[in-house]
Enzyme design. Structure first.
Site, PDB file in Angstrom:
ATOM      1  N   GLU A  40       0.834  -1.213   0.000  1.00 34.65           N
ATOM      2  CA  GLU A  40       0.000   0.000   0.000  1.00 34.65           C
ATOM      3  C   GLU A  40       0.863   1.255   0.000  1.00 34.65           C
ATOM      4  O   GLU A  40       2.010   1.242   0.444  1.00 34.65           O
ATOM      5  CB  GLU A  40      -0.960  -0.001   1.192  1.00 34.65           C
ATOM      6  CG  GLU A  40      -0.304  -0.267   2.539  1.00 34.65           C
ATOM      7  CD  GLU A  40      -0.438   0.886   3.510  1.00 34.65           C
ATOM      8  OE1 GLU A  40      -0.544   2.041   3.042  1.00 34.65           O
ATOM      9  OE2 GLU A  40      -0.403   0.642   4.721  1.00 34.65           O
ATOM     10  N   ARG A  65       1.199  -2.779  12.133  1.00 30.81           N
ATOM     11  CA  ARG A  65       0.469  -3.724  11.276  1.00 30.81           C
ATOM     12  C   ARG A  65      -0.102  -3.048  10.025  1.00 30.81           C
ATOM     13  O   ARG A  65      -1.198  -3.360   9.577  1.00 30.81           O
ATOM     14  CB  ARG A  65      -0.616  -4.464  12.055  1.00 30.81           C
ATOM     15  CG  ARG A  65      -0.103  -5.185  13.289  1.00 30.81           C
ATOM     16  CD  ARG A  65      -1.170  -6.034  13.945  1.00 30.81           C
ATOM     17  NE  ARG A  65      -1.506  -7.190  13.125  1.00 30.81           N
ATOM     18  CZ  ARG A  65      -0.799  -8.324  13.104  1.00 30.81           C
ATOM     19  NH1 ARG A  65       0.287  -8.464  13.848  1.00 30.81           N
ATOM     20  NH2 ARG A  65      -1.173  -9.337  12.340  1.00 30.81           N
ATOM     21  N   CYS A  70       7.462  -1.204  -2.212  1.00 30.40           N
ATOM     22  CA  CYS A  70       8.640  -2.073  -2.343  1.00 30.40           C
ATOM     23  C   CYS A  70       9.816  -1.674  -1.477  1.00 30.40           C
ATOM     24  O   CYS A  70      10.493  -2.542  -0.894  1.00 30.40           O
ATOM     25  CB  CYS A  70       9.059  -2.173  -3.802  1.00 30.40           C
ATOM     26  SG  CYS A  70       9.661  -0.618  -4.525  1.00 30.40           S
ATOM     27  N   HIS A 108      11.756   0.380  -8.473  1.00 26.97           N
ATOM     28  CA  HIS A 108      11.431  -0.857  -7.760  1.00 26.97           C
ATOM     29  C   HIS A 108      12.684  -1.423  -7.112  1.00 26.97           C
ATOM     30  O   HIS A 108      13.785  -1.323  -7.657  1.00 26.97           O
ATOM     31  CB  HIS A 108      10.826  -1.893  -8.708  1.00 26.97           C
ATOM     32  CG  HIS A 108      10.425  -3.158  -8.005  1.00 26.97           C
ATOM     33  ND1 HIS A 108       9.498  -3.167  -6.993  1.00 26.97           N
ATOM     34  CD2 HIS A 108      10.856  -4.445  -8.135  1.00 26.97           C
ATOM     35  CE1 HIS A 108       9.349  -4.406  -6.548  1.00 26.97           C
ATOM     36  NE2 HIS A 108      10.169  -5.192  -7.212  1.00 26.97           N
ATOM     37  N   ASP A 123      11.399 -11.301  -3.780  1.00 22.42           N
ATOM     38  CA  ASP A 123      10.684 -10.026  -3.873  1.00 22.42           C
ATOM     39  C   ASP A 123       9.406 -10.101  -3.044  1.00 22.42           C
ATOM     40  O   ASP A 123       8.511 -10.892  -3.347  1.00 22.42           O
ATOM     41  CB  ASP A 123      10.360  -9.729  -5.335  1.00 22.42           C
ATOM     42  CG  ASP A 123       9.946  -8.289  -5.573  1.00 22.42           C
ATOM     43  OD1 ASP A 123       9.602  -7.602  -4.597  1.00 22.42           O
ATOM     44  OD2 ASP A 123       9.968  -7.855  -6.739  1.00 22.42           O
TER      45      ASP A 123
END
Length: 285
Positions: A40, A65, A70, A108, A123
């Site tokens: 997110e 939590r 990435c 990324h 990943d």
């Protein structure tokens, strides 16, 4: 990551005992991480930015939590792998999935793991769908429970004797912003094995979190791996891919969004913060 922080991480992903630093352990950790911690970017539209310092990532993804993208996900994963005795380091990649004709920037981060002298790519932070750890070998393939196939190819680069690597996927798109990958082998991202310094990651994270007009600064993106597929929220649009079937619908306002965020993605965001997201900010209270 000290022993207590490692225990907290393992509890967060539902792994009861620390695995041995080998291939089975790598596979177990990556799968458990993807099932437990959602992807997110909600701190960006909420105006908080993305802090990728190790302590901030642990506080957000483990103790609070929440999820992350990435640089947070794989940053946490590298911390845990290193604490468990794995040899692991970050790599940077250009995302080709849905990219326009021009060369995309390196936005990324993935992980290179070395086991008994053999390289593997892992990943925990690429969008909604699951990619397993794969050996760094030209033509290596893997299949995942959602029915998709994954392939690594080595590609020649003019002036670079080492070339680059390309990850491809054949199956439902991993994209979480409505981009369609089509059928057949589709490029996901390309990367080299060059050493990456912390400042390189900081620079890429800053660009990704602040560049106007990109998907991470113009959309609210949430996704989570499911045992047989994935779920994704793009703004208020919910998409589910399970058991070979795809379905989607528009959520009816901030209250339903908050409930779906908690029930399906495991993110407890207060209603006031949900109302502050761009797609709801103009709604009457």
């Amino acid at each position: 990551m000290n022993s207590g922080e490692l225990s907290d991480y393992l509890a967060r992903i539902g792994v009861g005992a620390a695995p041995v630093a080998g291939l089975d352990g790598l596979r177990l950790l990556q799968r458990a991480h993807r099932l437990a911690i959602p992807f997110e970017n909600l701190d960006i539209p909420l105006g908080r930015g993305i802090d990728i310092s190790p302590a901030a990532v642990r506080a957000k993804l483990v103790r609070a939590r929440r999820g992350g993208y990435c640089f947070e996900q794989n940053g946490l994963f590298v911390q845990a792998l290193t604490a468990l005795g794995f040899t692991a380091r970050p790599l940077l990649a250009r995302v080709w999935l849905g990219a326009p004709d021009e060369v995309p920037p390196r936005t990324h981060m993935l992980v290179l793991v070395t086991l008994d002298g053999r390289h593997w790519v892992a990943d925990t932070g690429f969008g909604g769908s699951f990619t397993p750890p794969m050996p760094l070998e030209d033509g290596a393939e893997a299949e995942t429970p959602d029915g998709a196939r994954h392939r690594l190819r080595r590609c020649a680069v003019p002036g670079d004797p080492d070339g680059e690597w390309l990850l491809e996927r054949d199956g439902v798109s991993a994209a979480t912003d409505g981009r369609s990958a089509g059928s057949g082998w589709q490029p996901q991202y390309g990367f080299s094995l060059r050493e990456v310094a912390p400042v390189d990651i900081e620079q890429c994270n800053h660009w990704t979190a602040t560049r106007p007009g990109t998907r991470f600064t113009s959309l609210c993106i949430v996704s989570r791996v499911l045992p047989d597929g994935f779920a994704a929220l793009t703004d208020a649009r919910l998409s589910l891919y399970r058991g070979g079937q795809t379905e989607g619908r528009q959520l009816d306002g901030p209250e339903e969004y908050r409930d779906i965020l908690a029930d399906l993605f495991g993110i407890g965001l207060p209603l006031a913060e949900v109302r502050a997201l761009p797609m709801f900010a103009s709604d009457p209270v």
